[in-house]
Design a protein around this motif. Structure first.
Motif, PDB file in Angstrom:
ATOM      1  N   GLY A 153      -6.613   8.444  15.810  1.00  0.00           N
ATOM      2  CA  GLY A 153      -6.190   8.995  14.422  1.00  0.00           C
ATOM      3  C   GLY A 153      -5.224  10.296  14.568  1.00  0.00           C
ATOM      4  N   GLU A 154      -5.374  10.807  15.755  1.00  0.00           N
ATOM      5  CA  GLU A 154      -4.464  12.258  16.146  1.00  0.00           C
ATOM      6  C   GLU A 154      -3.402  11.713  16.847  1.00  0.00           C
ATOM      7  N   ARG A 186       2.244   8.829  10.139  1.00  0.00           N
ATOM      8  CA  ARG A 186       0.643   8.806   9.669  1.00  0.00           C
ATOM      9  C   ARG A 186       0.673   8.315   8.443  1.00  0.00           C
ATOM     10  N   ALA A 187       1.325   8.024   7.556  1.00  0.00           N
ATOM     11  CA  ALA A 187       1.059   7.331   6.525  1.00  0.00           C
ATOM     12  C   ALA A 187       0.878   5.918   6.668  1.00  0.00           C
ATOM     13  N   GLU A 245       5.029  12.351   9.401  1.00  0.00           N
ATOM     14  CA  GLU A 245       4.578  12.105   8.069  1.00  0.00           C
ATOM     15  C   GLU A 245       4.643  10.440   7.681  1.00  0.00           C
ATOM     16  N   GLY A 299      -6.251   1.459   7.046  1.00  0.00           N
ATOM     17  CA  GLY A 299      -7.690   1.453   6.248  1.00  0.00           C
ATOM     18  C   GLY A 299      -8.801   1.881   7.447  1.00  0.00           C
ATOM     19  N   ARG A 300      -8.707   1.697   8.724  1.00  0.00           N
ATOM     20  CA  ARG A 300      -9.719   2.193   9.591  1.00  0.00           C
ATOM     21  C   ARG A 300      -8.888   2.770  10.763  1.00  0.00           C
ATOM     22  N   THR A 301      -9.620   3.758  11.275  1.00  0.00           N
ATOM     23  CA  THR A 301      -8.859   4.470  12.336  1.00  0.00           C
ATOM     24  C   THR A 301      -9.066   3.828  13.803  1.00  0.00           C
ATOM     25  N   LEU A 353      -0.006   4.581   9.543  1.00  0.00           N
ATOM     26  CA  LEU A 353      -1.382   4.360  10.092  1.00  0.00           C
ATOM     27  C   LEU A 353      -2.599   4.723   9.310  1.00  0.00           C
ATOM     28  N   GLN A 354      -2.577   5.550   8.393  1.00  0.00           N
ATOM     29  CA  GLN A 354      -3.860   5.345   7.387  1.00  0.00           C
ATOM     30  C   GLN A 354      -3.935   4.580   6.471  1.00  0.00           C
ATOM     31  N   ALA A 355      -2.579   3.642   6.240  1.00  0.00           N
ATOM     32  CA  ALA A 355      -2.606   2.718   5.474  1.00  0.00           C
ATOM     33  C   ALA A 355      -3.339   1.398   5.967  1.00  0.00           C
ATOM     34  N   ARG A 410       0.849  -1.188  -0.049  1.00  0.00           N
ATOM     35  CA  ARG A 410       0.031   0.145   0.091  1.00  0.00           C
ATOM     36  C   ARG A 410       0.967   1.183  -0.083  1.00  0.00           C
TER      37      ARG A 410
END
Length: 282
Positions: free
Chosen positions: A187-188, A226-227, A223, A233-235, A229-231, A103
């Motif tokens: 997510g923060e 964060r990338a 950065e 798919g769910r927070t 974690l975002q990959a 991903r």
């Protein structure tokens, strides 16, 4: 009525690990009734709780089949789990790292091998310093480091149990600069620490003498975390992103979504944010 939340822990930490005490107080302040429960205790009625929050289940990797059966039990009873059981199942085996790589996440180079294939993979890295770790593990259990092809490391490999392993090049930056752990709640980003091994070691866990220092990540490190974690798919309600900076680039080592130490004693505000997140999800 006050909602009751079970804080799932292990028998070794039946009263919770001291590092979780700030979270207990924050949950109470948020109006919840937190109760520590040992996840392997057959007498616990999990359906009596409004939710289960995973905390010090630090033995799950030793009893992984039992752990996944317990997750199924919670699902069947309709008891919400934080993080949710789907994420936990996915995160329980480190092969998720290869999915994240597909991903677009920058990870520490990793190969998966088991049985005779382990020797084959290690043989292809002859002369390199590598780390071999089980895909289901924690606290450096059955994790070994050495030079591929050396007689000493060949002997170490023969002593490993028959498991599925990750094979990775050793990252000397862990010793020189430390390993980053960035904490995210809902997510923060909340805070970060740098973990360093004891002199002469490479393992950053405090079980082996590692130390922890609060730190402010650079924009590049944040950065990269964060990338990763975002990959997923769910927070998740909570997450710890572990990585190392190599040539100025953040490489993901682990995305911890099950029972990570969140270093709440170093940043109590995060405990209150997590408590508010729990309230909002149950």
């Amino acid at each position: 009525m006050t909602k009751r939340i079970a804080l799932a822990t292990s028998a070794e930490h039946a009263e919770l690990h001291p590092n979780d005490l700030p979270l207990v107080e924050a949950l109470r302040t948020a109006g919840l009734d937190p109760v520590a429960e040992v996840w392997t205790d057959p007498s616990v009625d999990w359906s009596a709780y409004d939710a289960v929050l995973l905390r010090s289940v630090w033995d799950y990797h030793r009893r992984y089949d039992e752990f996944t059966e317990w997750l199924a039990q919670l699902d069947k009873a309709g008891v919400p789990l934080l993080n949710d059981s789907g994420l936990v199942r996915w995160n329980g085996d480190k092969r998720y790292l290869l999915e994240l790589r597909e991903r677009g996440v920058a990870i520490v180079p990793s190969q998966v091998a088991a049985g005779a294939c382990l020797r084959e993979v290690v043989g292809g890295l002859d002369g390199q310093e590598i780390v071999v770790k089980p895909t289901v593990s924690a606290t450096a259990l059955h994790t070994v480091r050495g030079v591929a092809g050396s007689a000493e490391f060949d002997q170490v490999l023969t002593e490993l149990p028959e498991l599925v392993y990750l094979v990775q090049p050793f990252q000397p930056e862990i010793v020189a600069d430390g390993e980053w752990s960035l904490i995210f709640v809902d997510g923060e980003f909340t805070h970060a620490v740098v973990k360093r091994p004891a002199a002469g070691d490479y393992r950053v866990q405090d079980d082996f003498g590692g130390t922890v220092t609060p730190a402010e990540p650079t924009a590049e490190v944040l950065e990269g975390a964060r990338a990763a974690l975002q990959a997923a798919g769910r927070t998740p309600a909570y997450a710890r992103v572990d990585g190392v900076v190599v040539n100025g680039r953040f490489l993901l080592m682990e995305l911890e979504l099950i029972e990570p130490e969140l270093f709440l004693t170093q940043h109590p505000e995060a405990a209150h944010k997590l408590a508010a997140t729990v309230v909002g999800r149950i």
